[in-house]
Design an enzyme around this catalytic site. Sequence first.
Site, short mmCIF file in Angstrom:
data_model
loop_
_atom_site.label_atom_id
_atom_site.label_comp_id
_atom_site.label_asym_id
_atom_site.label_seq_id
_atom_site.Cartn_x
_atom_site.Cartn_y
_atom_site.Cartn_z
N HIS A 397 0.79 -1.23 0.00
CA HIS A 397 0.00 0.00 0.00
C HIS A 397 0.82 1.29 0.00
O HIS A 397 0.27 2.36 -0.28
CB HIS A 397 -0.92 0.01 1.23
CG HIS A 397 -2.23 0.69 1.01
ND1 HIS A 397 -2.43 1.68 0.07
CD2 HIS A 397 -3.44 0.52 1.60
CE1 HIS A 397 -3.68 2.09 0.10
NE2 HIS A 397 -4.32 1.40 1.02
N TYR A 509 -13.56 5.71 9.91
CA TYR A 509 -12.69 6.19 8.83
C TYR A 509 -13.26 5.70 7.50
O TYR A 509 -13.48 4.51 7.32
CB TYR A 509 -11.28 5.63 9.04
CG TYR A 509 -10.24 5.99 8.01
CD1 TYR A 509 -9.22 6.88 8.32
CD2 TYR A 509 -10.23 5.42 6.74
CE1 TYR A 509 -8.23 7.20 7.40
CE2 TYR A 509 -9.25 5.73 5.81
CZ TYR A 509 -8.25 6.63 6.14
OH TYR A 509 -7.28 6.94 5.23
N THR A 522 -5.10 10.38 -0.32
CA THR A 522 -6.47 10.21 0.17
C THR A 522 -6.76 11.25 1.24
O THR A 522 -5.85 11.86 1.80
CB THR A 522 -6.69 8.81 0.78
OG1 THR A 522 -5.78 8.62 1.86
CG2 THR A 522 -6.50 7.72 -0.26
#
Length: 682
Positions: A397, A509, A522
């Site tokens: 990620h 979240y 993001t």
Amino acid sequence: MLCLKGPGARCWRSRSPRGGWWRVWSPRVRGGGADAARYYWRSTEHALVPSTWDLDHHYVHRSVIPTLHFQPSLPRLPIPELEDSIKRYMAAQKPLLGDNEYRNTEKLAMTFKNGVGKDLHRNLIELDKKNFHTSYISGPWLDMYLSSRDPIVLNFNPFITLKRDPQESYNNQLVRATNLTVSAIKFCNSLRSHILEPDIYYVNPEWSKSKAFKRFLSLLPTWISWYGAYFAEAYPLDMSQYVHLFNSSRVPKQDKDELFSDHAARHLLVMRNGHFYVFDILDPIGNILHPYEIQAHLINILQDGETVAEYPLGYLTTENRNTWAAVREQLLQAGNEESMYKIDSAIFCLCLDSFIVQNSTHLSHCMLHGYGYNRWFDKSFSLIITGDGTAGINFEHSWGDGIAVLRFINEVYTDSTKHPAVTPRSTAVLCSTNVEKLEFHMNESIQSAVTVARQKFDKQIHKMTVKPLEFRKFGKKYLIQERMSPDAVFQLACQIAAYRHFGKIVPTYEACSTAGFKHGRTETIRSATIYTKQCAQAFIRDRKKYNAQELRKLIDSCSKYHKFLQMEAALGQGFDRHLFALRYLAESRGGPIPEFYQDPAYRYINHNILSTSTLSSPSVYLGGFGPVVPDGFGIGYNIYDYWLGCNITSYMEKDLDEFLFNLEGSLSDFFDVFEGRSLNTD
């Protein structure tokens, strides 16, 4: 049968989809120009005709607009005003805190805003002006990932599972692995040749079909190209993350990892039973090997006959990052530099699993972590194919977010199903292959480290539970017809389920892409709001006091406010990344951490009990990720036209069962309200 031979040529036979055999010679001519091309010929009904593979099939498409045409003119990610970020932060804290806690946090926030926060904010703006080529969050966010010492499996790496090929016979493991691999390399070639269609969000989808509009955009100078698209309500997206999609790996280092890339490498990494195999899938001038040659190499690997490796090195990528960094140094010192380089620099990793998927829960476990031995979690992404041809992606990620991986998956799935490189009836038999099996020198210390890593991994994965939910009473079309935001409705259902389970609103979240800006990553949508708290209390605590019409108004208020938060986040006007960047700046200067960040309320809002992310794609079956806290849930969800589904992970199996039951109940309550029916108050 006629054959064309040349120096260094390789010959193989392949069965034609229409029966009979093709004999194919591939001269490996090195150099440039026309003589460097690879030619494939087939004998069909006694006529020698050239194959069109090399001429037409090296790319997923050829875009009129160059891939990075809009990159120079993309708008920069804005830094919100500090006052606005504090207001948003306090609004997000309101449903989470009691009155006394809220007043204390508000006092700390005001002190921060008027004191050290003001100085940090000014310094952040000055720093941002000096780094015009990027965004204020790109570096700090990457450092956050690379500096974490937690294992990346379960904690960071998500997965996305592709739908099965609509033609069931094409789901044979060998056939699907070949077709998906070929399509993935075609995507890579399109990207490298700058003919991959740029990522553009079209407000009016008809513009995406207009060749004249695309030609107009391609003719605009790059420094104003974004504005030309903007005036037609087409919004180009940042594509800077794509550089790490191929030939990249995360390399463990003490205290902070590094990203490694070598785009000159031409080989594919294949894992089978914990063993590593590599072969060149591109020739020296960038042409893709013929699909039957790729298929033959995969046959060679599948038929290797090796049992699971005694000491599978893949387990090491599931370790604490400092531990793994130390063992990697031992591997390098033991003479494994070349093998490690071949793993790190491979275009991507293809994992060929031997087992058959039993159900969606088994599938999620397979794609999220597998059995450990047949994965290299440090690769930018791994394409996983199970014994029954089920396919998925597990990706590291730090280098990028779901938007780049999802685009890749969409293109690869579409290309592999509409333009399959091989068919179920075609087989390939090479006279010789160039598959190399990587061998490793391991001393007792390395072997012991692998054994310990395996034990830790097995213990951790057995703690985690994954369970899916499919809700069939309504989907996206119904909710739009009811003038509700589909995403807001699902998020509200999660809030009510959590309120019923925990007896309170909990930190939540929801990821939101900021790819509309240069080097955007993001932003966080804080789905737990004063509106969702009021609605949850009405559906649970005060259920008898409200009729269907009143409850619908409460849902509508939540939907409208959620859409507002979505818009703010997508425009870079959240508060999470801004406050994160200010803290990062304070820490990087070695001074004391401001008292604002030491507030228990700040720590609590970032202890995300509900961590959520949505996927919207016709190519995706399901996706997921591990919970981000030990007492929380990881919720991957998708809202389809006529139903919605989610895939939830947790380390608390009993709690997960209860949460799923409550979530389904909340959605059913919504349906009753939308239909004008009174709720069951038993």
